[in-house]
Design a protein around this motif. Structure first.
Motif, short mmCIF file in Angstrom:
data_model
loop_
_atom_site.label_atom_id
_atom_site.label_comp_id
_atom_site.label_asym_id
_atom_site.label_seq_id
_atom_site.Cartn_x
_atom_site.Cartn_y
_atom_site.Cartn_z
N LEU A 251 40.05 36.12 38.68
CA LEU A 251 41.33 36.56 39.21
C LEU A 251 42.29 36.82 38.07
CD1 LEU A 251 41.84 33.96 42.10
CD2 LEU A 251 40.75 36.20 42.25
N GLY A 252 43.33 37.61 38.36
CA GLY A 252 44.43 37.76 37.43
C GLY A 252 44.28 38.83 36.38
N TRP A 253 43.42 39.81 36.60
CA TRP A 253 43.34 40.90 35.63
C TRP A 253 44.63 41.72 35.66
CZ3 TRP A 253 41.07 42.53 31.43
CH2 TRP A 253 41.20 43.88 31.06
N SER A 254 45.18 41.95 36.86
CA SER A 254 46.42 42.72 36.97
C SER A 254 47.58 41.79 37.31
CB SER A 254 46.29 43.80 38.04
OG SER A 254 46.07 43.23 39.31
N ALA A 255 48.77 42.21 36.96
CA ALA A 255 49.95 41.36 37.12
C ALA A 255 50.33 41.15 38.57
CB ALA A 255 51.12 41.96 36.35
N ASN A 256 50.10 42.13 39.42
CA ASN A 256 50.54 42.05 40.81
C ASN A 256 49.38 41.90 41.78
OD1 ASN A 256 53.37 42.39 40.22
ND2 ASN A 256 52.91 44.54 39.78
N GLU A 257 48.39 41.17 41.37
CA GLU A 257 47.18 40.98 42.17
C GLU A 257 47.45 40.06 43.37
OE1 GLU A 257 43.18 40.61 40.07
OE2 GLU A 257 43.62 38.57 40.70
N ALA A 258 46.79 40.34 44.50
CA ALA A 258 46.92 39.50 45.69
C ALA A 258 46.27 38.14 45.45
CB ALA A 258 46.28 40.19 46.88
N GLY A 259 46.78 37.13 46.15
CA GLY A 259 46.27 35.77 45.98
C GLY A 259 45.09 35.46 46.87
N VAL A 260 44.55 34.24 46.69
CA VAL A 260 43.44 33.73 47.49
C VAL A 260 43.91 32.43 48.15
CG1 VAL A 260 41.11 32.74 47.42
CG2 VAL A 260 41.67 34.75 46.03
N GLU A 261 43.70 32.30 49.46
CA GLU A 261 44.11 31.07 50.13
C GLU A 261 43.28 30.80 51.38
OE1 GLU A 261 48.11 31.10 51.70
OE2 GLU A 261 48.09 33.29 51.89
#
Length: 390
Positions: A251-261
């Motif tokens: 996760l976190g390659w892009s700054a505005n990436e969607a989260g996981v929950e």
């Protein structure tokens, strides 16, 4: 303890019932009636697409029947947006779908068998053989190879069921679920050698309401990988190995990436895997997150990293050296996890220096290394008290 768990016996009765019900209730469309040949040599792609068009023209449940034998397919795309049938389409597969042996035929496309914007799709039984060994050899050797094709990809779809399917020798990912709501994968069997690159078993991304149960996965990468934008995922009763374990990330390659929950992983056996349960994020700025995750009732058999959070992922120190992960990890529970670690450190929590992990719970975790309690290594996170710090 080292024996591999099998979950297929109860499922067999389920598949027999489903197949019988489909036969009675649905119109049946045999791909051989549209020109498909079960000889493993004749390209049957056009025949499969003709059968798809035929069931899409209906306004009632229908079944595409793939009988015994080997059916050679090039890249096939089943368009849901052009399909007027929203009442349920079933692929009932008794035989094997076979990719061309020349990896260049399908290897430059994102997917070998792709469904896009479908509703109420079921795939029952059968084997998908992507014949990926020659591409793996190329990737592990001189290079200059195509990236490879995912075997089965489901994009932007609703109410999907994949039951009793076998996928083997994929060029890349075996099964990809992306942008999809309410997908059920049960009794899936996935196999590729331990040294086959990037052959993740099942990858879920930007999807909600996905369940993966009662499946055996052995491959060269993650058994199950969980990408950004995944919510309300249940993974249960899985045998994993060989492979890289069950991973949230990268996760976190892009700054505005969607989260996981809202992820639950229960009743899993890991045998000889590189990792057990893992959260992995790039060491790059990001506004993403991982929260409300439960890893429960897992058995580790000679696993190199049974429990690991790695927020310093930066292969070859390219595109992220000396940076800190912006992914916020919180509300993670590791519960009832037992077995053997292949390394001295059984629990490794390497969290972000800029956004330390919070709400990490470790309960009833007992891991041994060479007959002694395994160690814990923690950075920017509180080490479990039941472990001595490494």
């Amino acid at each position: 303890m080292g024996r591999r768990v099998s979950y297929f016996f109860p499922l067999a009765l389920t598949l027999v019932f489903l197949a019988a019900a489909a036969t009675v209730a649905n119109a049946m469309y045999n791909v051989e009636s549209y020109g498909a040949k079960a000889d493993g040599r004749t390209d049957s792609s056009a025949a499969f697409l003709k059968a798809w068009d035929a069931v899409c023209a209906l306004n009632r449940p229908a079944t595409i029947l793939v009988p015994r034998g080997e059916f050679l397919l090039r890249n096939v795309l089943f368009h849901g947006e052009k399909c007027g049938n929203r009442n349920g389409i079933t692929f009932q597969i008794s035989g094997t779908l076979l990719a061309p042996s020349d990896y260049n035929v399908i290897g430059h496309s994102d997917a070998w068998i792709k469904f896009n914007r479908v509703t109420a799709l079921s795939i029952i039984g059968g084997t998908l053989d992507a014949q990926g060994s020659s591409l793996w050899k190329c990737k592990n050797g001189k290079g200059g190879c195509p990236e490879g094709s995912t075997t089965l990809a489901i994009y932007d779809s609703d109410n999907v069921a994949i039951m009793g399917l076998t996928s083997q020798n994929s060029q890349k990912f075996h099964i990809l679920i992306k942008g999809t709501r309410n997908a059920k994968l049960q009794g899936v069997k996935i196999s590729a050698p331990e040294d086959s690159p990037n052959t993740d078993g099942i990858h879920v991304q930007s999807s909600s309401g996905v369940t993966i149960t009662n499946s055996n996965i052995g491959t060269g990468d993650d058994c199950i990988s969980i990408g950004p934008g995944t919510t309300n995922l249940l993974v249960q009763s899985i045998a994993c190995g060989p492979g890289h374990g069950i991973s949230i990330g990268s996760l976190g390659w892009s700054a505005n990436e969607a989260g996981v929950e809202n992820v639950k992983v229960r009743n899993v056996q890991f045998t000889g895997t590189e990792n057990g349960v893992r959260i992995k994020t790039w060491a790059r700025p990001s506004n993403g997150y991982v929260r409300n995750v439960l890893f429960q009732r897992a058995t580790m058999v000679d696993v190199h990293n049974p429990i690991i959070i790695d927020q310093n992922y930066c292969p070859h120190n390219e595109n992220c050296p000396h940076q800190s992960s912006g992914i916020k990890i919180s509300g993670i529970t590791f519960e009832d996890i037992h077995g053997t670690s292949a390394t001295e450190v059984g629990v490794e929590l390497q969290c972000s220096k800029s956004r330390p992990c919070s709400g990490i719970t470790v309960d009833d975790v007992k891991l041994t290394y060479n007959g002694r309690p395994a160690q814990a290594s923690c950075t920017n996170a509180a080490c479990p008290r039941i472990f001595s710090r490494y």
